[in-house]
Design a protein around this motif. Structure first.
Motif, PDB file in Angstrom:
ATOM      1  N   LEU A 175     -52.922 -29.697  21.626  1.00 54.52           N
ATOM      2  CA  LEU A 175     -52.385 -29.067  22.829  1.00 54.52           C
ATOM      3  C   LEU A 175     -50.921 -29.444  23.038  1.00 54.52           C
ATOM      4  CD1 LEU A 175     -55.391 -29.500  25.300  1.00 54.52           C
ATOM      5  CD2 LEU A 175     -54.679 -27.429  24.091  1.00 54.52           C
ATOM      6  N   VAL A 176     -50.571 -30.721  22.779  1.00 53.83           N
ATOM      7  CA  VAL A 176     -49.179 -31.163  22.930  1.00 53.83           C
ATOM      8  C   VAL A 176     -48.278 -30.450  21.932  1.00 53.83           C
ATOM      9  CG1 VAL A 176     -47.620 -33.134  22.679  1.00 53.83           C
ATOM     10  CG2 VAL A 176     -49.774 -33.399  23.905  1.00 53.83           C
ATOM     11  N   LEU A 177     -48.719 -30.385  20.664  1.00 52.57           N
ATOM     12  CA  LEU A 177     -47.908 -29.712  19.652  1.00 52.57           C
ATOM     13  C   LEU A 177     -47.779 -28.221  19.954  1.00 52.57           C
ATOM     14  CD1 LEU A 177     -49.205 -31.435  16.389  1.00 52.57           C
ATOM     15  CD2 LEU A 177     -47.053 -31.837  17.581  1.00 52.57           C
ATOM     16  N   ARG A 178     -48.854 -27.617  20.438  1.00 49.56           N
ATOM     17  CA  ARG A 178     -48.795 -26.190  20.792  1.00 49.56           C
ATOM     18  C   ARG A 178     -47.812 -25.958  21.937  1.00 49.56           C
ATOM     19  NH1 ARG A 178     -51.343 -22.614  24.312  1.00 49.56           N
ATOM     20  NH2 ARG A 178     -51.600 -20.492  23.469  1.00 49.56           N
ATOM     21  N   ARG A 179     -47.834 -26.844  22.947  1.00 49.76           N
ATOM     22  CA  ARG A 179     -46.897 -26.715  24.059  1.00 49.76           C
ATOM     23  C   ARG A 179     -45.461 -26.894  23.584  1.00 49.76           C
ATOM     24  NH1 ARG A 179     -45.742 -24.035  28.451  1.00 49.76           N
ATOM     25  NH2 ARG A 179     -44.405 -25.234  29.880  1.00 49.76           N
ATOM     26  N   MET A 180     -45.244 -27.881  22.713  1.00 50.80           N
ATOM     27  CA  MET A 180     -43.901 -28.099  22.172  1.00 50.80           C
ATOM     28  C   MET A 180     -43.433 -26.884  21.384  1.00 50.80           C
ATOM     29  SD  MET A 180     -44.260 -32.082  20.955  1.00 50.80           S
ATOM     30  CE  MET A 180     -42.669 -32.055  20.132  1.00 50.80           C
ATOM     31  N   TRP A 181     -44.331 -26.285  20.602  1.00 48.46           N
ATOM     32  CA  TRP A 181     -43.963 -25.101  19.824  1.00 48.46           C
ATOM     33  C   TRP A 181     -43.621 -23.929  20.728  1.00 48.46           C
ATOM     34  CZ3 TRP A 181     -42.194 -22.658  15.876  1.00 48.46           C
ATOM     35  CH2 TRP A 181     -42.480 -21.303  15.692  1.00 48.46           C
ATOM     36  N   LEU A 182     -44.415 -23.724  21.798  1.00 48.84           N
ATOM     37  CA  LEU A 182     -44.138 -22.621  22.716  1.00 48.84           C
ATOM     38  C   LEU A 182     -42.791 -22.811  23.403  1.00 48.84           C
ATOM     39  CD1 LEU A 182     -47.672 -22.092  24.334  1.00 48.84           C
ATOM     40  CD2 LEU A 182     -46.545 -20.678  22.604  1.00 48.84           C
ATOM     41  N   GLN A 183     -42.499 -24.062  23.800  1.00 45.85           N
ATOM     42  CA  GLN A 183     -41.196 -24.321  24.425  1.00 45.85           C
ATOM     43  C   GLN A 183     -40.059 -24.127  23.431  1.00 45.85           C
ATOM     44  OE1 GLN A 183     -41.453 -28.245  26.103  1.00 45.85           O
ATOM     45  NE2 GLN A 183     -42.562 -27.569  27.929  1.00 45.85           N
ATOM     46  N   PHE A 184     -40.253 -24.580  22.200  1.00 49.34           N
ATOM     47  CA  PHE A 184     -39.225 -24.402  21.179  1.00 49.34           C
ATOM     48  C   PHE A 184     -38.990 -22.917  20.905  1.00 49.34           C
ATOM     49  CE2 PHE A 184     -38.237 -23.730  16.681  1.00 49.34           C
ATOM     50  CZ  PHE A 184     -37.031 -24.411  16.582  1.00 49.34           C
ATOM     51  N   ARG A 185     -40.090 -22.162  20.811  1.00 51.68           N
ATOM     52  CA  ARG A 185     -39.933 -20.727  20.567  1.00 51.68           C
ATOM     53  C   ARG A 185     -39.248 -20.034  21.733  1.00 51.68           C
ATOM     54  NH1 ARG A 185     -45.214 -17.054  19.797  1.00 51.68           N
ATOM     55  NH2 ARG A 185     -45.196 -17.281  22.062  1.00 51.68           N
ATOM     56  N   GLU A 186     -39.595 -20.443  22.963  1.00 53.80           N
ATOM     57  CA  GLU A 186     -39.001 -19.824  24.141  1.00 53.80           C
ATOM     58  C   GLU A 186     -37.511 -20.114  24.239  1.00 53.80           C
ATOM     59  OE1 GLU A 186     -39.545 -19.933  29.036  1.00 53.80           O
ATOM     60  OE2 GLU A 186     -40.929 -21.024  27.722  1.00 53.80           O
ATOM     61  N   ARG A 187     -37.108 -21.351  23.862  1.00 54.95           N
ATOM     62  CA  ARG A 187     -35.718 -21.752  24.026  1.00 54.95           C
ATOM     63  C   ARG A 187     -34.845 -21.394  22.826  1.00 54.95           C
ATOM     64  NH1 ARG A 187     -36.666 -27.925  26.341  1.00 54.95           N
ATOM     65  NH2 ARG A 187     -37.675 -27.336  28.307  1.00 54.95           N
ATOM     66  N   MET A 188     -35.416 -21.417  21.620  1.00 55.49           N
ATOM     67  CA  MET A 188     -34.605 -21.279  20.421  1.00 55.49           C
ATOM     68  C   MET A 188     -34.839 -19.967  19.669  1.00 55.49           C
ATOM     69  SD  MET A 188     -32.901 -24.073  20.592  1.00 55.49           S
ATOM     70  CE  MET A 188     -32.105 -24.044  18.989  1.00 55.49           C
ATOM     71  N   ILE A 189     -36.084 -19.572  19.523  1.00 53.55           N
ATOM     72  CA  ILE A 189     -36.385 -18.424  18.665  1.00 53.55           C
ATOM     73  C   ILE A 189     -36.296 -17.112  19.432  1.00 53.55           C
ATOM     74  CG2 ILE A 189     -38.154 -17.350  17.223  1.00 53.55           C
ATOM     75  CD1 ILE A 189     -39.144 -20.104  16.515  1.00 53.55           C
ATOM     76  N   ASP A 190     -36.917 -17.060  20.618  1.00 52.64           N
ATOM     77  CA  ASP A 190     -36.930 -15.798  21.376  1.00 52.64           C
ATOM     78  C   ASP A 190     -35.518 -15.296  21.695  1.00 52.64           C
ATOM     79  OD1 ASP A 190     -39.635 -15.779  21.243  1.00 52.64           O
ATOM     80  OD2 ASP A 190     -39.984 -16.472  23.296  1.00 52.64           O
ATOM     81  N   PRO A 191     -34.563 -16.165  22.155  1.00 51.67           N
ATOM     82  CA  PRO A 191     -33.208 -15.650  22.390  1.00 51.67           C
ATOM     83  C   PRO A 191     -32.559 -15.084  21.124  1.00 51.67           C
ATOM     84  CG  PRO A 191     -33.496 -17.768  23.473  1.00 51.67           C
ATOM     85  CD  PRO A 191     -34.695 -17.562  22.612  1.00 51.67           C
ATOM     86  N   VAL A 192     -32.784 -15.731  19.977  1.00 51.39           N
ATOM     87  CA  VAL A 192     -32.218 -15.212  18.728  1.00 51.39           C
ATOM     88  C   VAL A 192     -32.821 -13.861  18.394  1.00 51.39           C
ATOM     89  CG1 VAL A 192     -32.006 -15.617  16.249  1.00 51.39           C
ATOM     90  CG2 VAL A 192     -31.711 -17.515  17.854  1.00 51.39           C
ATOM     91  N   VAL A 193     -34.145 -13.736  18.579  1.00 52.10           N
ATOM     92  CA  VAL A 193     -34.805 -12.457  18.304  1.00 52.10           C
ATOM     93  C   VAL A 193     -34.274 -11.370  19.232  1.00 52.10           C
ATOM     94  CG1 VAL A 193     -37.017 -11.246  18.352  1.00 52.10           C
ATOM     95  CG2 VAL A 193     -36.886 -13.548  17.392  1.00 52.10           C
ATOM     96  N   GLU A 194     -34.082 -11.722  20.515  1.00 49.67           N
ATOM     97  CA  GLU A 194     -33.533 -10.749  21.461  1.00 49.67           C
ATOM     98  C   GLU A 194     -32.117 -10.343  21.074  1.00 49.67           C
ATOM     99  OE1 GLU A 194     -33.830 -12.422  25.302  1.00 49.67           O
ATOM    100  OE2 GLU A 194     -36.036 -12.341  25.387  1.00 49.67           O
TER     101      GLU A 194
END
Length: 224
Positions: free
Chosen positions: A165-184
């Motif tokens: 659960l901790v790793l999943r939360r960290m991944w979701l936060q990383f994707r929200e902050r780093m990956i999603d803006p790049v994709v947008e």
């Protein structure tokens, strides 16, 4: 692709589950009937099911192994090997093979006057491959109906769940902050490229239309 995805997921779950089932401690209530020592050949692929103590070279092709013979409450036989794990995998840090063998010898009993014990072990018993689980500890119990609660396994899976659960939360936060803006940003860039391409195509169609209209004006003139 969906079938390939679920096949890979199923294989991963199966492999991880088998690894954990082999490695994590298990508990058997048995009656010890005999102990013995036997030389075992270690020159084929089944060597992976034998321990590699720190004081023994991995190049050995055979060595003496101690065994503990037992009988389950339902009458089925069970045989355990008794080997040190040392500092190797799995991390049981077992160095007391001789003491455990002595303890097993002292707890031997007969069907008429049984002494029931709980054997903590890891590994599998595969008869046709001569694979034996490795005994880690032996403790006397009151009878064959004693309930053994696998506290270590419970805490391990709770810890594993929390870690997931901790790793999943960290991944979701990383994707929200780093990956999603790049994709947008990439998506917006492609949209701008598409808009420019549409304008270029529109301008090209406009130029072609004006060129054709100009040609039509020449076609309409009388010849001299």
């Amino acid at each position: 692709m969906r079938y390939v995805k679920w096949t890979l997921i199923s294989l991963t779950v199966l492999i991880v589950g088998a690894f954990l089932h082999y490695t994590l401690p298990q508990h058997d209530i048995v009656r010890i009937v005999n102990t013995y020592q036997e030389r075992q050949d270690l020159n084929d692929w089944t060597r992976i099911f034998w321990a590699t103590p720190d004081d023994q070279s991995t190049g050995l092709i055979n060595r003496d192994v101690q065994f503990i013979q037992a009988v389950k409450p339902n009458g089925k036989p069970m045989v355990y090997r008794n080997e040190d794990t040392g500092w190797n995998w799995p991390p049981y840090f077992k160095f007391d093979t001789a003491n455990l063998q002595t303890k097993a010898e002292d707890l031997k009993s007969t069907a008429e006057n049984p002494k029931w014990v709980v054997v903590t072990h890891y590994g599998w018993r595969i008869v046709f491959l001569s694979v034996f689980p490795n005994a880690i500890d032996i403790e006397p119990v009151e009878g064959p109906d004693v309930t053994i609660i696998p506290w270590f396994n419970i805490f391990f899976f709770v810890f594993l769940g929390i870690l997931f659960l901790v790793l999943r939360r960290m991944w979701l936060q990383f994707r929200e902050r780093m990956i999603d803006p790049v994709v947008e940003d990439v998506s917006d860039a492609w949209d701008r490229v598409d808009e420019r391409a549409d304008r270029v195509r529109g301008n090209a169609r406009g130029l072609w239309a004006r060129f054709r209209n100009w040609l039509d004006t020449w076609r309409g003139r009388p010849r001299i």
